[in-house]
Design a protein around this motif. Sequence first.
Motif, PDB file in Angstrom:
ATOM      1  N   LEU A   1      39.291 -20.818  17.407  1.00  0.00           N
ATOM      2  CA  LEU A   1      38.274 -20.503  18.405  1.00  0.00           C
ATOM      3  C   LEU A   1      37.264 -21.638  18.521  1.00  0.00           C
ATOM      4  CD1 LEU A   1      37.691 -16.788  17.382  1.00  0.00           C
ATOM      5  CD2 LEU A   1      39.206 -17.665  19.159  1.00  0.00           C
ATOM      6  N   ASP A   2      36.511 -21.631  19.618  1.00  0.00           N
ATOM      7  CA  ASP A   2      35.505 -22.674  19.830  1.00  0.00           C
ATOM      8  C   ASP A   2      34.459 -22.675  18.721  1.00  0.00           C
ATOM      9  OD1 ASP A   2      36.663 -23.593  22.194  1.00  0.00           O
ATOM     10  OD2 ASP A   2      35.627 -22.092  23.398  1.00  0.00           O
ATOM     11  N   GLY A   3      34.109 -21.482  18.237  1.00  0.00           N
ATOM     12  CA  GLY A   3      33.173 -21.416  17.128  1.00  0.00           C
ATOM     13  C   GLY A   3      33.715 -22.080  15.872  1.00  0.00           C
ATOM     14  N   GLY A   4      35.013 -22.024  15.689  1.00  0.00           N
ATOM     15  CA  GLY A   4      35.636 -22.718  14.565  1.00  0.00           C
ATOM     16  C   GLY A   4      35.513 -24.219  14.696  1.00  0.00           C
ATOM     17  N   ARG A   5      35.624 -24.718  15.917  1.00  0.00           N
ATOM     18  CA  ARG A   5      35.447 -26.163  16.133  1.00  0.00           C
ATOM     19  C   ARG A   5      33.996 -26.565  15.925  1.00  0.00           C
ATOM     20  NH1 ARG A   5      39.315 -29.121  17.731  1.00  0.00           N
ATOM     21  NH2 ARG A   5      41.305 -28.202  18.359  1.00  0.00           N
ATOM     22  N   MET A   6      33.103 -25.687  16.259  1.00  0.00           N
ATOM     23  CA  MET A   6      31.689 -25.973  16.007  1.00  0.00           C
ATOM     24  C   MET A   6      31.426 -26.012  14.501  1.00  0.00           C
ATOM     25  SD  MET A   6      30.315 -23.474  19.047  1.00  0.00           S
ATOM     26  CE  MET A   6      28.601 -23.491  18.528  1.00  0.00           C
ATOM     27  N   LEU A   7      32.027 -25.058  13.765  1.00  0.00           N
ATOM     28  CA  LEU A   7      31.894 -25.071  12.306  1.00  0.00           C
ATOM     29  C   LEU A   7      32.519 -26.333  11.725  1.00  0.00           C
ATOM     30  CD1 LEU A   7      31.230 -23.769   9.578  1.00  0.00           C
ATOM     31  CD2 LEU A   7      33.419 -22.542   9.737  1.00  0.00           C
ATOM     32  N   ARG A   8      33.669 -26.720  12.247  1.00  0.00           N
ATOM     33  CA  ARG A   8      34.324 -27.950  11.785  1.00  0.00           C
ATOM     34  C   ARG A   8      33.407 -29.147  11.984  1.00  0.00           C
ATOM     35  NH1 ARG A   8      37.286 -32.029  14.516  1.00  0.00           N
ATOM     36  NH2 ARG A   8      38.821 -33.055  13.164  1.00  0.00           N
ATOM     37  N   ALA A   9      32.740 -29.203  13.142  1.00  0.00           N
ATOM     38  CA  ALA A   9      31.840 -30.319  13.435  1.00  0.00           C
ATOM     39  C   ALA A   9      30.671 -30.349  12.458  1.00  0.00           C
ATOM     40  CB  ALA A   9      31.339 -30.217  14.871  1.00  0.00           C
ATOM     41  N   VAL A  10      30.139 -29.170  12.124  1.00  0.00           N
ATOM     42  CA  VAL A  10      29.014 -29.115  11.198  1.00  0.00           C
ATOM     43  C   VAL A  10      29.425 -29.597   9.815  1.00  0.00           C
ATOM     44  CG1 VAL A  10      27.417 -27.566  10.016  1.00  0.00           C
ATOM     45  CG2 VAL A  10      27.825 -27.292  12.467  1.00  0.00           C
ATOM     46  N   VAL A  11      30.554 -29.089   9.309  1.00  0.00           N
ATOM     47  CA  VAL A  11      31.032 -29.511   7.986  1.00  0.00           C
ATOM     48  C   VAL A  11      31.372 -30.997   7.996  1.00  0.00           C
ATOM     49  CG1 VAL A  11      32.805 -29.151   6.230  1.00  0.00           C
ATOM     50  CG2 VAL A  11      31.870 -27.196   7.474  1.00  0.00           C
TER      51      VAL A  11
ATOM     52  N   GLY B   1      32.106 -24.437  26.430  1.00  0.00           N
ATOM     53  CA  GLY B   1      32.908 -23.341  26.962  1.00  0.00           C
ATOM     54  C   GLY B   1      32.218 -21.996  26.821  1.00  0.00           C
ATOM     55  N   PRO B   2      31.890 -21.581  25.587  1.00  0.00           N
ATOM     56  CA  PRO B   2      31.146 -20.324  25.437  1.00  0.00           C
ATOM     57  C   PRO B   2      29.816 -20.330  26.172  1.00  0.00           C
ATOM     58  CG  PRO B   2      32.043 -21.034  23.327  1.00  0.00           C
ATOM     59  CD  PRO B   2      32.278 -22.155  24.291  1.00  0.00           C
ATOM     60  N   LEU B   3      29.157 -21.482  26.250  1.00  0.00           N
ATOM     61  CA  LEU B   3      27.890 -21.563  26.963  1.00  0.00           C
ATOM     62  C   LEU B   3      28.070 -21.195  28.430  1.00  0.00           C
ATOM     63  CD1 LEU B   3      24.889 -22.318  27.096  1.00  0.00           C
ATOM     64  CD2 LEU B   3      25.594 -24.694  27.496  1.00  0.00           C
ATOM     65  N   LEU B   4      29.117 -21.735  29.063  1.00  0.00           N
ATOM     66  CA  LEU B   4      29.370 -21.404  30.464  1.00  0.00           C
ATOM     67  C   LEU B   4      29.723 -19.940  30.630  1.00  0.00           C
ATOM     68  CD1 LEU B   4      29.467 -22.952  33.223  1.00  0.00           C
ATOM     69  CD2 LEU B   4      29.007 -24.313  31.190  1.00  0.00           C
ATOM     70  N   SER B   5      30.438 -19.367  29.667  1.00  0.00           N
ATOM     71  CA  SER B   5      30.747 -17.932  29.743  1.00  0.00           C
ATOM     72  C   SER B   5      29.477 -17.104  29.637  1.00  0.00           C
ATOM     73  CB  SER B   5      31.726 -17.551  28.626  1.00  0.00           C
ATOM     74  OG  SER B   5      32.990 -18.163  28.825  1.00  0.00           O
ATOM     75  N   LEU B   6      28.543 -17.524  28.771  1.00  0.00           N
ATOM     76  CA  LEU B   6      27.254 -16.834  28.676  1.00  0.00           C
ATOM     77  C   LEU B   6      26.465 -16.955  29.972  1.00  0.00           C
ATOM     78  CD1 LEU B   6      26.088 -17.748  25.051  1.00  0.00           C
ATOM     79  CD2 LEU B   6      26.716 -15.481  25.905  1.00  0.00           C
ATOM     80  N   VAL B   7      26.505 -18.136  30.574  1.00  0.00           N
ATOM     81  CA  VAL B   7      25.808 -18.343  31.845  1.00  0.00           C
ATOM     82  C   VAL B   7      26.395 -17.425  32.918  1.00  0.00           C
ATOM     83  CG1 VAL B   7      25.406 -19.999  33.705  1.00  0.00           C
ATOM     84  CG2 VAL B   7      25.090 -20.694  31.319  1.00  0.00           C
TER      85      VAL B   7
ATOM     86  N   ARG C   1      43.829 -28.388  21.756  1.00  0.00           N
ATOM     87  CA  ARG C   1      43.791 -27.407  22.826  1.00  0.00           C
ATOM     88  C   ARG C   1      42.538 -26.565  22.647  1.00  0.00           C
ATOM     89  NH1 ARG C   1      49.403 -24.438  23.637  1.00  0.00           N
ATOM     90  NH2 ARG C   1      50.006 -25.708  25.383  1.00  0.00           N
ATOM     91  N   ARG C   2      41.725 -26.530  23.676  1.00  0.00           N
ATOM     92  CA  ARG C   2      40.524 -25.705  23.623  1.00  0.00           C
ATOM     93  C   ARG C   2      40.644 -24.639  24.682  1.00  0.00           C
ATOM     94  NH1 ARG C   2      39.135 -30.601  21.825  1.00  0.00           N
ATOM     95  NH2 ARG C   2      37.552 -30.750  20.215  1.00  0.00           N
ATOM     96  N   GLY C   3      40.282 -23.410  24.317  1.00  0.00           N
ATOM     97  CA  GLY C   3      40.472 -22.348  25.278  1.00  0.00           C
ATOM     98  C   GLY C   3      39.424 -21.271  25.215  1.00  0.00           C
ATOM     99  N   ALA C   4      39.543 -20.334  26.131  1.00  0.00           N
ATOM    100  CA  ALA C   4      38.527 -19.320  26.283  1.00  0.00           C
ATOM    101  C   ALA C   4      38.800 -18.071  25.488  1.00  0.00           C
ATOM    102  CB  ALA C   4      38.408 -18.944  27.765  1.00  0.00           C
TER     103      ALA C   4
ATOM    104  N   LEU D   1      32.638 -17.661  19.976  1.00  0.00           N
ATOM    105  CA  LEU D   1      31.625 -18.214  19.080  1.00  0.00           C
ATOM    106  C   LEU D   1      31.857 -17.825  17.629  1.00  0.00           C
ATOM    107  CD1 LEU D   1      28.392 -17.788  21.232  1.00  0.00           C
ATOM    108  CD2 LEU D   1      29.486 -19.944  20.567  1.00  0.00           C
ATOM    109  N   LEU D   2      32.828 -16.960  17.354  1.00  0.00           N
ATOM    110  CA  LEU D   2      33.140 -16.623  15.969  1.00  0.00           C
ATOM    111  C   LEU D   2      33.570 -17.887  15.229  1.00  0.00           C
ATOM    112  CD1 LEU D   2      35.061 -13.245  16.432  1.00  0.00           C
ATOM    113  CD2 LEU D   2      32.693 -13.587  15.696  1.00  0.00           C
ATOM    114  N   PRO D   3      33.036 -18.125  14.022  1.00  0.00           N
ATOM    115  CA  PRO D   3      33.207 -19.427  13.348  1.00  0.00           C
ATOM    116  C   PRO D   3      34.527 -19.587  12.606  1.00  0.00           C
ATOM    117  CG  PRO D   3      31.834 -18.010  12.017  1.00  0.00           C
ATOM    118  CD  PRO D   3      32.140 -17.228  13.259  1.00  0.00           C
ATOM    119  N   GLY D   4      35.607 -19.619  13.332  1.00  0.00           N
ATOM    120  CA  GLY D   4      36.895 -19.857  12.698  1.00  0.00           C
ATOM    121  C   GLY D   4      37.874 -20.464  13.669  1.00  0.00           C
ATOM    122  N   LEU D   5      38.641 -21.438  13.228  1.00  0.00           N
ATOM    123  CA  LEU D   5      39.678 -22.007  14.076  1.00  0.00           C
ATOM    124  C   LEU D   5      40.739 -20.942  14.323  1.00  0.00           C
ATOM    125  CD1 LEU D   5      40.116 -25.558  12.498  1.00  0.00           C
ATOM    126  CD2 LEU D   5      39.221 -25.026  14.763  1.00  0.00           C
TER     127      LEU D   5
END
Length: 468
Positions: free
Chosen positions: A246-256, A197-203, A69-72, A240-244
């Motif tokens: 949140l979307d930032g957590g999924r980004m951190l997961r992808a990096v690791v 998701g966060p990118l569209l919110s920034l836009v 589940r991904r959310g805003a 964008l905060l780096p923790g599950l």
Amino acid sequence: MDESGKPQGPQDAQESATAPDTAKEAGPEAGKGLPERTPDEPSGTDTGTAGENASGTGTAAESASGKSRRGATPGSVDGAANGRRGIGGGILMGKPFGVPVYVAPSWFLVAALITWVFGGQLERVLPELGGARYLVSLFFAVAFYASVLVHELAHTVAALRFKLPVRRIQLQFFGGVSEIEKESETPGREFILAFVGPLLSLVLAGVFYGAMYLVEPGTVPGVLIAGLMISNLIVAIFNLLPGLPLDGGRMLRAVVWAVTGKPMTGTVAAAWVGRALAVAVLIGLPLLTHTGALGNERPDIGGVDSLTDALLAAILAAIIWTGAGNSLRMARLRAHLPDLRARTLTRRAVPVESHTPLSEALRRANDAGARALVVVDGHGTPTAVVREAAIVGIPEHRRPWVAVSGLAQDLKEGMRVPAELAGEDLLDHLRATPATEYLVVEDTGEIYGVLSTADVEKAFVAAMARPS
């Protein structure tokens, strides 16, 4: 198997996988019921309730087979409450890109809260509005959640682009969630899927910022556009905060994941960062608001504003902590998915014709050490599976007068499960065709046995208990 119930063919060849456990179980007297499973095997006594509506396999399969589940907002928990997710989880608003969008009942509570809070702000900024300020506030609440929907649609479009099915989008308390059926196959796709998701919110925040120059400050349009700009900016930064979860957590997961080559390691790292983030929110948010670091006036300790800030921080922290914990739990399940094999979970079955009395069928099952009954026609072709819950409901003195055909469930399309299915493929198969029991067959089409949803549930529980 022949009519006498003696195993033959591929099932004999696989006795080391399933048969020895059941063959030793012919303890009960003939006609009393199917042999009981030994203590180390999954029990099937709850088959009726667990499988009648497939609520057991459905929920376990959905959460363990990679559904995310991904959310805003913080409410977008990975598999959170992965539990009971019915399609009717709110009001259907439409189907953009073929994906249904639902508004959960909790949204109305949040919309009312936003209307009340924003209305209080308007009273100070535009006192001439009077009672009409609440209509303006309600419009703001709807517009804000429309922005959240755009955030979710960004995840949805990216998922569909990567051939990942999306079950639905739901707008609910503290935001929205996009229920994506499968996990990304690569860390790069995972990163993109989370970042859009966060990118569209920034836009959107940028668009509203530009629109502020087109309207007069201090007017209703000016206040609305400024509020939407700030709210979308907050949504983007928070996610964008780096923790599950949140979307930032999924980004951190992808990096690791990309660095270590192990998605499980990425999940564990991002989940623990998410838990640390929850503690930081619980402690830090009230401190920031009290010290005036966020640009607000310093409220008195113990005042209404301080209590509101503390309550909001506690809710956000609880959501983040729970979501991070659910991510760890789901990761552990996925790590054990390969252990879930149709062949090892299958019960030995005895074929019987439709007119066979239940007592006779049970006698044959006991003699063969089997725990399931399959109804076959005159040519030996399976046509139905006898439901264990139905057997339990027949008193022993009536069993000689009840034919097995009255207790059987006809084999529908999808109720034949290949014996070699395992892991996510097995779960997807069961979820696609809800039932209490399934006929497990060899590649040749020969009967291997019967798979019970209750046994699958027990296997999930065992997987949850094992360390990763």
